[in-house]
Write a protein that holds these residues in place. Structure first.
Motif, short mmCIF file in Angstrom:
data_model
loop_
_atom_site.label_atom_id
_atom_site.label_comp_id
_atom_site.label_asym_id
_atom_site.label_seq_id
_atom_site.Cartn_x
_atom_site.Cartn_y
_atom_site.Cartn_z
N VAL A 57 70.34 6.09 37.49
CA VAL A 57 71.06 5.55 38.65
C VAL A 57 72.08 6.58 39.13
O VAL A 57 72.79 7.19 38.33
CB VAL A 57 71.80 4.24 38.27
CG1 VAL A 57 72.59 3.71 39.45
CG2 VAL A 57 70.83 3.21 37.74
N TYR A 58 72.14 6.75 40.46
CA TYR A 58 73.18 7.60 41.04
C TYR A 58 74.45 6.78 41.19
O TYR A 58 74.44 5.72 41.84
CB TYR A 58 72.75 8.16 42.41
CG TYR A 58 73.75 9.14 42.93
CD1 TYR A 58 73.80 10.43 42.42
CD2 TYR A 58 74.66 8.78 43.90
CE1 TYR A 58 74.74 11.34 42.88
CE2 TYR A 58 75.59 9.68 44.37
CZ TYR A 58 75.63 10.96 43.85
OH TYR A 58 76.57 11.85 44.31
N ASP A 59 75.54 7.24 40.59
CA ASP A 59 76.83 6.56 40.65
C ASP A 59 77.66 7.19 41.77
O ASP A 59 78.07 8.34 41.66
CB ASP A 59 77.54 6.70 39.30
CG ASP A 59 78.83 5.91 39.23
OD1 ASP A 59 79.58 5.87 40.22
OD2 ASP A 59 79.10 5.36 38.14
N MET A 60 77.88 6.44 42.84
CA MET A 60 78.63 6.95 44.00
C MET A 60 80.06 7.33 43.62
O MET A 60 80.59 8.32 44.10
CB MET A 60 78.68 5.92 45.12
CG MET A 60 77.41 5.79 45.89
SD MET A 60 77.21 7.19 47.00
CE MET A 60 75.70 6.72 47.77
N LYS A 61 80.71 6.53 42.78
CA LYS A 61 82.09 6.82 42.41
C LYS A 61 82.21 8.11 41.62
O LYS A 61 83.11 8.90 41.85
CB LYS A 61 82.69 5.66 41.62
CG LYS A 61 82.92 4.41 42.45
CD LYS A 61 83.75 3.41 41.70
CE LYS A 61 83.94 2.13 42.48
NZ LYS A 61 84.61 2.28 43.74
N LYS A 62 81.30 8.33 40.70
CA LYS A 62 81.33 9.53 39.86
C LYS A 62 80.58 10.70 40.50
O LYS A 62 80.66 11.82 40.00
CB LYS A 62 80.75 9.23 38.48
CG LYS A 62 81.58 8.23 37.72
CD LYS A 62 80.98 7.93 36.38
CE LYS A 62 81.84 6.90 35.65
NZ LYS A 62 81.26 6.49 34.39
#
Length: 114
Positions: A46-51
């Motif tokens: 999963v791509y984590d937008m925050k990180k």
């Protein structure tokens, strides 16, 4: 469907750059790791937008990974692929980088579900 040589080259370049209208970004992959459909294990990248990074979830183990590794390693094991329109991805990514807590703080319109 058959493409001309020029169209084929254009599509290949777009796969790398995402410059064509209505391009999409991969944001998550659910993969089945196992020798058959009746046995195995599911994991998710999963791509984590925050990180601003990719994470691999394998039961309780969560580790960072690279998008190139996800695309390469999940080529055959990927079961469900999730994509987001490139423009929306960039807008959300910019909001996270700027630290905006809501879309109006980033000078953007509020994104509404369809």
């Amino acid at each position: 469907m058959e493409y001309t040589e020029a169209e084929t080259e254009n599509l290949k370049r777009n796969a790398e750059s995402g410059d064509l209208a209505n391009s999409f970004r991969l944001i998550s992959v659910v993969s089945h790791i196992g020798s058959s459909s009746s046995s195995g294990h599911y994991i998710s990248d999963v791509y984590d937008m925050k990180k601003q990074s990719w994470l691999t979830f394998n039961d309780l183990d969560v580790s960072r990974t690279q998008e190139a590794a996800v695309q390469r390693d999940r080529d055959r094991s990927g079961y469900i692929f999730f994509y987001m329109h490139k423009d929306m991805f960039e807008q959300l990514s910019d909001m996270e980088r700027s630290g905006a807590s809501n879309p109006s703080e980033a000078g953007r319109n509020v994104l509404q579900p369809l």
